[in-house]
Design a protein around this motif. Structure first.
Motif, PDB file in Angstrom:
ATOM      1  N   ALA A 166     -28.876  34.805  -9.079  1.00 32.07           N
ATOM      2  CA  ALA A 166     -28.862  35.022 -10.265  1.00 32.07           C
ATOM      3  C   ALA A 166     -30.384  35.351 -10.929  1.00 32.07           C
ATOM      4  N   VAL A 167     -31.144  34.597 -10.400  1.00 33.21           N
ATOM      5  CA  VAL A 167     -32.535  34.946 -10.903  1.00 33.21           C
ATOM      6  C   VAL A 167     -33.180  36.173 -10.235  1.00 33.21           C
ATOM      7  N   GLY A 168     -32.710  36.449  -8.983  1.00 26.84           N
ATOM      8  CA  GLY A 168     -33.134  37.772  -8.351  1.00 26.84           C
ATOM      9  C   GLY A 168     -32.507  38.924  -9.234  1.00 26.84           C
ATOM     10  N   ILE A 169     -31.049  39.007  -9.813  1.00 24.95           N
ATOM     11  CA  ILE A 169     -30.514  39.870 -10.436  1.00 24.95           C
ATOM     12  C   ILE A 169     -31.218  40.370 -11.763  1.00 24.95           C
ATOM     13  N   VAL A 170     -31.650  39.252 -12.550  1.00 23.10           N
ATOM     14  CA  VAL A 170     -32.272  39.287 -13.709  1.00 23.10           C
ATOM     15  C   VAL A 170     -33.937  39.925 -13.549  1.00 23.10           C
ATOM     16  N   ILE A 171     -34.474  39.340 -12.427  1.00 20.19           N
ATOM     17  CA  ILE A 171     -35.693  40.036 -12.167  1.00 20.19           C
ATOM     18  C   ILE A 171     -35.593  41.621 -11.857  1.00 20.19           C
ATOM     19  N   GLY A 172     -34.405  41.864 -11.031  1.00 19.98           N
ATOM     20  CA  GLY A 172     -34.327  43.187 -11.005  1.00 19.98           C
ATOM     21  C   GLY A 172     -33.911  44.071 -11.975  1.00 19.98           C
ATOM     22  N   GLN A 173     -33.150  43.360 -12.918  1.00 16.09           N
ATOM     23  CA  GLN A 173     -32.785  44.127 -14.030  1.00 16.09           C
ATOM     24  C   GLN A 173     -34.128  44.388 -15.115  1.00 16.09           C
ATOM     25  N   LEU A 174     -35.061  43.809 -15.085  1.00 16.73           N
ATOM     26  CA  LEU A 174     -36.305  43.847 -15.699  1.00 16.73           C
ATOM     27  C   LEU A 174     -37.130  45.026 -15.287  1.00 16.73           C
ATOM     28  N   SER A 175     -37.023  45.351 -13.852  1.00 15.73           N
ATOM     29  CA  SER A 175     -37.736  46.241 -13.032  1.00 15.73           C
ATOM     30  C   SER A 175     -37.240  47.509 -13.581  1.00 15.73           C
ATOM     31  N   SER A 176     -38.090  48.705 -13.314  1.00 19.40           N
ATOM     32  CA  SER A 176     -37.809  49.886 -13.587  1.00 19.40           C
ATOM     33  C   SER A 176     -36.987  50.623 -12.581  1.00 19.40           C
ATOM     34  N   LYS A 177     -36.958  50.111 -11.354  1.00 25.78           N
ATOM     35  CA  LYS A 177     -36.156  50.350 -10.464  1.00 25.78           C
ATOM     36  C   LYS A 177     -34.873  49.572 -10.083  1.00 25.78           C
ATOM     37  N   ASN A 178     -33.878  49.821  -9.368  1.00 19.42           N
ATOM     38  CA  ASN A 178     -32.856  49.157  -9.361  1.00 19.42           C
ATOM     39  C   ASN A 178     -32.320  48.708  -7.736  1.00 19.42           C
ATOM     40  N   THR A 179     -33.495  49.026  -6.976  1.00 21.00           N
ATOM     41  CA  THR A 179     -32.939  48.428  -5.547  1.00 21.00           C
ATOM     42  C   THR A 179     -33.054  47.170  -5.546  1.00 21.00           C
ATOM     43  N   GLY A 180     -33.890  46.334  -6.107  1.00 24.08           N
ATOM     44  CA  GLY A 180     -33.689  44.933  -5.972  1.00 24.08           C
ATOM     45  C   GLY A 180     -32.494  44.212  -6.584  1.00 24.08           C
ATOM     46  N   ARG A 181     -31.836  44.809  -7.729  1.00 22.04           N
ATOM     47  CA  ARG A 181     -30.885  44.437  -8.365  1.00 22.04           C
ATOM     48  C   ARG A 181     -29.573  44.715  -7.643  1.00 22.04           C
ATOM     49  N   ASN A 182     -29.568  45.926  -6.779  1.00 22.56           N
ATOM     50  CA  ASN A 182     -28.427  46.119  -6.014  1.00 22.56           C
ATOM     51  C   ASN A 182     -28.296  45.216  -4.707  1.00 22.56           C
ATOM     52  N   LEU A 183     -29.659  45.096  -4.191  1.00 20.55           N
ATOM     53  CA  LEU A 183     -29.510  44.074  -3.170  1.00 20.55           C
ATOM     54  C   LEU A 183     -29.019  42.705  -3.307  1.00 20.55           C
ATOM     55  N   ASN A 184     -29.365  42.366  -4.474  1.00 20.51           N
ATOM     56  CA  ASN A 184     -28.970  40.924  -5.086  1.00 20.51           C
ATOM     57  C   ASN A 184     -27.428  41.024  -5.257  1.00 20.51           C
ATOM     58  N   LEU A 185     -27.000  42.091  -6.105  1.00 17.10           N
ATOM     59  CA  LEU A 185     -25.579  42.094  -6.312  1.00 17.10           C
ATOM     60  C   LEU A 185     -24.585  42.219  -4.871  1.00 17.10           C
ATOM     61  N   VAL A 186     -24.964  42.816  -3.992  1.00 13.33           N
ATOM     62  CA  VAL A 186     -24.180  42.963  -2.846  1.00 13.33           C
ATOM     63  C   VAL A 186     -24.401  41.396  -2.182  1.00 13.33           C
ATOM     64  N   ILE A 187     -25.439  41.046  -2.021  1.00 11.28           N
ATOM     65  CA  ILE A 187     -25.416  39.533  -1.347  1.00 11.28           C
ATOM     66  C   ILE A 187     -24.495  38.325  -2.231  1.00 11.28           C
ATOM     67  N   LEU A 188     -24.698  38.877  -3.649  1.00 12.59           N
ATOM     68  CA  LEU A 188     -23.765  37.974  -4.388  1.00 12.59           C
ATOM     69  C   LEU A 188     -22.365  38.085  -4.140  1.00 12.59           C
ATOM     70  N   ALA A 189     -22.144  39.269  -4.097  1.00 15.78           N
ATOM     71  CA  ALA A 189     -20.624  39.530  -3.705  1.00 15.78           C
ATOM     72  C   ALA A 189     -19.980  38.884  -2.310  1.00 15.78           C
ATOM     73  N   ILE A 190     -21.145  39.099  -1.486  1.00 17.93           N
ATOM     74  CA  ILE A 190     -20.644  38.288  -0.018  1.00 17.93           C
ATOM     75  C   ILE A 190     -20.557  36.810  -0.231  1.00 17.93           C
ATOM     76  N   ALA A 191     -21.363  36.207  -0.771  1.00 26.66           N
ATOM     77  CA  ALA A 191     -21.309  34.850  -1.300  1.00 26.66           C
ATOM     78  C   ALA A 191     -20.139  34.289  -1.943  1.00 26.66           C
ATOM     79  N   VAL A 192     -19.811  35.132  -3.068  1.00 26.91           N
ATOM     80  CA  VAL A 192     -18.665  34.781  -3.713  1.00 26.91           C
ATOM     81  C   VAL A 192     -17.524  34.860  -3.114  1.00 26.91           C
ATOM     82  N   VAL A 193     -17.039  36.353  -2.263  1.00 26.73           N
ATOM     83  CA  VAL A 193     -16.098  36.421  -1.494  1.00 26.73           C
ATOM     84  C   VAL A 193     -15.681  35.289  -0.613  1.00 26.73           C
ATOM     85  N   ARG A 194     -16.877  35.090   0.087  1.00 25.80           N
ATOM     86  CA  ARG A 194     -16.767  33.928   1.239  1.00 25.80           C
ATOM     87  C   ARG A 194     -16.451  32.453   0.369  1.00 25.80           C
TER      88      ARG A 194
END
Length: 73
Positions: A37-65
């Motif tokens: 969640a912290v990584g997503i917030v930091i990624g949202q504050l960034s001008s690029k969205n690579t970090g946010r997307n990475l964190n969202l994919v990892i979050l999806a994996i963790a939530v599915v598990r």
């Protein structure tokens, strides 16, 4: 700069989430969720969205598990 920090947080979370896919180690997913969640917030504050997307994919994996395991260990 914030994008790099978000990617680093995502990679740290990935190190926690990968071993948590093994049965009886699912508690690691619960530990990774706030970090993601912290990584997503930091990624949202960034001008690029690579970090946010990475964190969202990892979050999806963790939530599915967690959903497959019933949310318990």
């Amino acid at each position: 700069m914030l994008n790099i920090v978000s990617i680093l947080v995502g990679l740290l979370s990935l190190v926690i989430v990968i071993p948590s896919q093994i049965p009886l180690l699912g508690i690691g997913n619960w530990l990774a969720l706030p970090l993601l969640a912290v990584g997503i917030v930091i990624g949202q504050l960034s001008s690029k969205n690579t970090g946010r997307n990475l964190n969202l994919v990892i979050l999806a994996i963790a939530v599915v598990r967690l959903m497959l395991g019933g949310g318990v260990l």
